[in-house]
Design an enzyme around this catalytic site. Structure first.
Site, PDB file in Angstrom:
ATOM      1  N   ARG A  28       0.845  -1.195   0.000  1.00 55.35           N
ATOM      2  CA  ARG A  28       0.000   0.000   0.000  1.00 55.35           C
ATOM      3  C   ARG A  28       0.876   1.240   0.000  1.00 55.35           C
ATOM      4  NH1 ARG A  28       1.826   1.929   3.917  1.00 55.35           N
ATOM      5  NH2 ARG A  28       0.582   3.798   3.633  1.00 55.35           N
ATOM      6  N   GLY A  29       0.203   2.427  -0.114  1.00 58.30           N
ATOM      7  CA  GLY A  29       0.947   3.685  -0.222  1.00 58.30           C
ATOM      8  C   GLY A  29       1.102   4.000  -1.700  1.00 58.30           C
ATOM      9  N   ARG A  67      -7.140  -0.379  -6.932  1.00 55.70           N
ATOM     10  CA  ARG A  67      -7.486   0.715  -6.011  1.00 55.70           C
ATOM     11  C   ARG A  67      -7.682   1.982  -6.835  1.00 55.70           C
ATOM     12  NH1 ARG A  67      -4.283   1.279  -0.637  1.00 55.70           N
ATOM     13  NH2 ARG A  67      -6.290   2.157  -0.043  1.00 55.70           N
ATOM     14  N   GLN A  84      -2.617   2.730   9.933  1.00 53.28           N
ATOM     15  CA  GLN A  84      -1.300   2.782   9.271  1.00 53.28           C
ATOM     16  C   GLN A  84      -0.303   3.605  10.088  1.00 53.28           C
ATOM     17  OE1 GLN A  84      -4.249   3.216   7.725  1.00 53.28           O
ATOM     18  NE2 GLN A  84      -4.173   2.615   5.576  1.00 53.28           N
ATOM     19  N   ASP A  90      -2.336  10.982  -2.245  1.00 49.14           N
ATOM     20  CA  ASP A  90      -2.583   9.893  -3.203  1.00 49.14           C
ATOM     21  C   ASP A  90      -2.900  10.421  -4.597  1.00 49.14           C
ATOM     22  OD1 ASP A  90      -3.242   8.770  -0.383  1.00 49.14           O
ATOM     23  OD2 ASP A  90      -2.805   7.059  -1.673  1.00 49.14           O
ATOM     24  N   LYS A 135      -5.181  10.086   2.934  1.00 44.74           N
ATOM     25  CA  LYS A 135      -5.885   9.215   3.877  1.00 44.74           C
ATOM     26  C   LYS A 135      -6.945   9.965   4.676  1.00 44.74           C
ATOM     27  CE  LYS A 135      -5.570   5.714   4.197  1.00 44.74           C
ATOM     28  NZ  LYS A 135      -6.517   4.866   3.436  1.00 44.74           N
TER      29      LYS A 135
HETATM   30  O1  MRU Z   1      -4.765   3.291   2.005  1.00 44.13           O
HETATM   31  P1  MRU Z   1      -3.282   3.506   2.001  1.00 44.13           P
HETATM   32  O2  MRU Z   1      -2.613   2.993   3.217  1.00 44.13           O
HETATM   33  O3  MRU Z   1      -2.640   3.038   0.715  1.00 44.13           O
HETATM   34  O4  MRU Z   1      -3.159   5.093   2.029  1.00 44.13           O
HETATM   35  C1  MRU Z   1      -1.886   5.670   1.972  1.00 44.13           C
HETATM   36  C2  MRU Z   1      -1.900   7.139   2.161  1.00 44.13           C
HETATM   37  O5  MRU Z   1      -2.929   7.767   2.242  1.00 44.13           O
HETATM   38  C3  MRU Z   1      -0.567   7.821   2.132  1.00 44.13           C
HETATM   39  O6  MRU Z   1      -0.591   8.975   2.918  1.00 44.13           O
HETATM   40  C4  MRU Z   1      -0.278   8.228   0.680  1.00 44.13           C
HETATM   41  O7  MRU Z   1      -0.343   7.116  -0.159  1.00 44.13           O
HETATM   42  C5  MRU Z   1       1.029   8.879   0.542  1.00 44.13           C
HETATM   43  S1  MRU Z   1       2.256   7.665   0.486  1.00 44.13           S
HETATM   44  C6  MRU Z   1       3.802   8.116   0.358  1.00 44.13           C
END
Ligand code: MRU
Length: 341
Positions: free
Chosen positions: A51-52, A85, A183, A224, A235
């Protein structure tokens, strides 16, 4: 980044498969896994093993290279990986880097590797630019995990913090727990601990009052997807943090590589927001002392839940965007400047 003395990235090519750190098991267990089919790559992303935003882009890039090696059809492999996603645009950036080379497995793998290296270089540059915003003794609030696990190496929001620590500055990080998947509690706290950086996990609802009490000098989050006007999706829970920072005159920065900017969407209202299963809110997941998965229901049996995974922070609440092309204003002009550099 190193884990127990060994250098890791969040995902990697592993001889005809895609290796990854299974982020669902952290912080209790550090385990690597491997996806040997395109479906397994897609499942690892959908299931949050990987993820991320930048990391899922690199995972998707290697996934498409794997599909090429397995002799699959470009359109269906692209569609499968793209459907994992919806919010992070880095996913498409990774797929688009590999798609033109799909006809040759060697060239497809080379393109995925270049995309991987470019994301790591971008994360490092974000760290170097962002580090200038951090003074010795700074108290920084962050949300979710925008560290190396989320960006292959270094991170986005955490990269300036790692660079500041590397330069000998002392920093203290308030880590928002990030309900419902935690997270912050599970991943950011683990990363910072591994790197010896002082931090405290705080309940999501606590950060605004810490800001109001003057305990936070700076907020840095990841993103994102960033729209052409500078609005940023990140997030769920990022927007309230930005509101609290704005109301109390605390700088609020969003750190992201250029692959997170989507000039095709005019404003944050056009960014698709992932809706995740309601069980993530209704239940708590954890591990027993024996390391087995355990799930406990928190809400009454008759209650249902709403689970939007991301929110939009309007550009006017963002002090600046820390990109790999420098720190720019969260505005159409700032976005144009970043993309043309
Ligand atoms: O749902 P996730 O855990 O993939 O969400 C991740 C985030 O919202 C992070 O803040 C974002 O991807 C920036 S990552 C460097």
């Amino acid at each position: 980044m190193k884990v127990n003395g060994t250098q890791y990235r969040a995902v990697w090519w592993a001889d005809g498969a895609v290796g990854y750190i299974d982020q669902r098991l952290l912080p209790h267990r550090f385990e690597t896994a491997s996806a040997g089919t395109t479906q397994e790559v897609a499942d690892a992303i959908t299931g949050m093993g990987v993820r991320g935003a930048p990391t899922i882009g690199v995972m998707a890039a290697y996934g498409l290279a794997l599909a090429s090696l397995l002799g699959e059809d470009l359109e269906s492999a692209y569609r499968l990986l793209d459907s994992t996603r919806p919010t992070a645009v880095n996913l498409q950036a990774g797929l688009d880097a590999v798609a033109p080379h799909f006809g040759s497995p060697d060239a497809a793998l080379e393109a995925a590797r270049s995309h991987d290296e470019a994301e790591v270089a971008a994360a490092q540059r974000i760290g170097e630019f962002g580090r200038e915003l951090i003074k010795d003794g700074a108290r920084i609030s962050t949300h979710c995990n925008a560290g190396w696990l989320a960006a292959q190496d270094w991170g986005t929001a955490l990269s300036p913090i790692y660079k500041a620590a590397e330069a000998g500055l002392s920093v203290h990080v308030y880590v928002g727990e990030t309900r419902p998947r935690l997270q912050g509690t599970r991943l950011t706290a683990w990363e910072l601990g591994q790197n010896g950086i002082a931090h405290e996990v705080v309940a999501d609802g606590a950060t605004a009052s810490l800001i109001r009490r003057g305990l936070v000098d700076l907020v840095i989050t990841g993103a994102d997807r960033i729209a052409a006007n500078g609005d940023a999706a990140n997030k769920i829970g990022t927007y309230p943090l930005a509101l609290a920072a704005h109301a109390n005159g605390v700088p609020f920065y969003v750190a992201a590589p250029l692959t997170t900017i989507d000039a095709n969407v005019a404003t944050g209202d056009d960014i698709p927001i992932e809706q995740r299963p309601e069980d993530e809110v209704l239940y708590a997941d954890g591990l027993t002392e024996r390391g087995e998965s355990a799930r406990v229901r928190l809400a009454p049996e008759s209650s249902s839940a709403l689970n939007p995974a991301f929110d939009i922070t309007p550009a006017e609440l963002i002090t600046g965007l820390i990109t790999d092309a420098g720190i720019v204003e969260a505005s159409p002009e700032g976005i144009r400047r970043a993309l043309s550099s």
